[in-house]
Design a protein around this motif. Structure first.
Motif, PDB file in Angstrom:
ATOM      1  N   ASP A  54       0.990  -1.163  -0.064  1.00  0.00           N
ATOM      2  CA  ASP A  54       0.063  -0.029  -0.058  1.00  0.00           C
ATOM      3  C   ASP A  54       0.778   1.082  -0.077  1.00  0.00           C
ATOM      4  OD1 ASP A  54      -2.293  -1.524   0.057  1.00  0.00           O
ATOM      5  OD2 ASP A  54      -2.683  -1.386   2.327  1.00  0.00           O
ATOM      6  N   THR A  55       2.114   1.088   0.503  1.00  0.00           N
ATOM      7  CA  THR A  55       2.913   2.372   0.326  1.00  0.00           C
ATOM      8  C   THR A  55       3.693   2.651  -1.051  1.00  0.00           C
ATOM      9  OG1 THR A  55       4.853   1.261   1.360  1.00  0.00           O
ATOM     10  CG2 THR A  55       3.364   2.010   2.768  1.00  0.00           C
ATOM     11  N   GLY A  56       3.560   1.628  -1.845  1.00  0.00           N
ATOM     12  CA  GLY A  56       4.141   1.786  -3.224  1.00  0.00           C
ATOM     13  C   GLY A  56       5.425   1.189  -3.244  1.00  0.00           C
ATOM     14  N   ARG A  57       5.695   0.254  -2.498  1.00  0.00           N
ATOM     15  CA  ARG A  57       7.047  -0.326  -2.049  1.00  0.00           C
ATOM     16  C   ARG A  57       6.829  -1.891  -2.462  1.00  0.00           C
ATOM     17  NH1 ARG A  57       9.741   1.784   3.229  1.00  0.00           N
ATOM     18  NH2 ARG A  57      11.698   0.985   2.345  1.00  0.00           N
ATOM     19  N   ILE A  58       7.942  -2.575  -2.976  1.00  0.00           N
ATOM     20  CA  ILE A  58       8.005  -3.999  -3.253  1.00  0.00           C
ATOM     21  C   ILE A  58       8.142  -4.913  -2.274  1.00  0.00           C
ATOM     22  CG2 ILE A  58       9.018  -6.016  -4.545  1.00  0.00           C
ATOM     23  CD1 ILE A  58       9.818  -3.485  -6.781  1.00  0.00           C
ATOM     24  N   ALA A  59       6.843  -5.597  -1.806  1.00  0.00           N
ATOM     25  CA  ALA A  59       6.901  -6.409  -0.604  1.00  0.00           C
ATOM     26  C   ALA A  59       7.468  -8.023  -0.995  1.00  0.00           C
ATOM     27  CB  ALA A  59       5.468  -6.538  -0.119  1.00  0.00           C
ATOM     28  N   ARG A  60       7.336  -8.289  -2.235  1.00  0.00           N
ATOM     29  CA  ARG A  60       7.777  -9.462  -2.559  1.00  0.00           C
ATOM     30  C   ARG A  60       8.314  -9.235  -4.160  1.00  0.00           C
ATOM     31  NH1 ARG A  60       8.505 -14.698  -1.107  1.00  0.00           N
ATOM     32  NH2 ARG A  60       7.991 -16.371  -2.871  1.00  0.00           N
ATOM     33  N   PHE A  61       9.064 -10.056  -4.580  1.00  0.00           N
ATOM     34  CA  PHE A  61       9.507 -10.555  -6.045  1.00  0.00           C
ATOM     35  C   PHE A  61       9.792 -11.865  -6.292  1.00  0.00           C
ATOM     36  CE2 PHE A  61      13.529  -8.907  -4.676  1.00  0.00           C
ATOM     37  CZ  PHE A  61      14.444  -9.570  -5.462  1.00  0.00           C
ATOM     38  N   GLU A  62       9.564 -12.438  -7.458  1.00  0.00           N
ATOM     39  CA  GLU A  62       9.734 -13.592  -7.864  1.00  0.00           C
ATOM     40  C   GLU A  62      10.261 -13.569  -9.332  1.00  0.00           C
ATOM     41  OE1 GLU A  62       6.406 -16.229  -7.208  1.00  0.00           O
ATOM     42  OE2 GLU A  62       5.759 -15.261  -5.347  1.00  0.00           O
TER      43      GLU A  62
END
Length: 108
Positions: A96-104
């Motif tokens: 929700d803050t526009g940051r990446i929480a996870r990437f695969e």
């Protein structure tokens, strides 16, 4: 056909690709949410260890060929000094803050 990084639709993904290609560890970490996680070829990995080995110590570089899911899924040619160039897929979860929480990522 390569998509210019500046034209990637999702701002967090655009910042991620920009930081990778500039070898900007500080900028890369700034785009990640606290406690961010990642997986490579379906296996969860230690984020700090992975980014050091696969991106920053080996001069990682992304050239995006295709984006989908509003810019949060990419097909890209990824290269580094260890593995050379390979076709890869990337999927991003943005909080929700526009940051990446996870990437695969993994081979495409």
């Amino acid at each position: 056909m390569t998509i210019q990084t500046a034209k990637l639709r999702d701002p967090a993904v655009r910042a991620f690709v920009t930081a990778v290609n500039a070898h900007d560890r500080e900028g890369f970490m700034a785009v990640l949410a606290p406690g961010a996680t990642m997986a490579d070829d379906g296996a969860d990995r230690d984020l700090a260890e992975w980014i050091d080995q696969e991106i920053f110590s080996t001069h990682g570089h992304l050239e995006v060929d295709n984006e989908s899911d509003g810019g949060r899924a990419l097909i890209a040619r990824y290269r580094n000094d260890t593995w050379g160039e390979m076709r890869t897929r990337w999927r991003f979860t943005v909080d929700d803050t526009g940051r990446i929480a996870r990437f695969e990522t993994g081979q495409a």
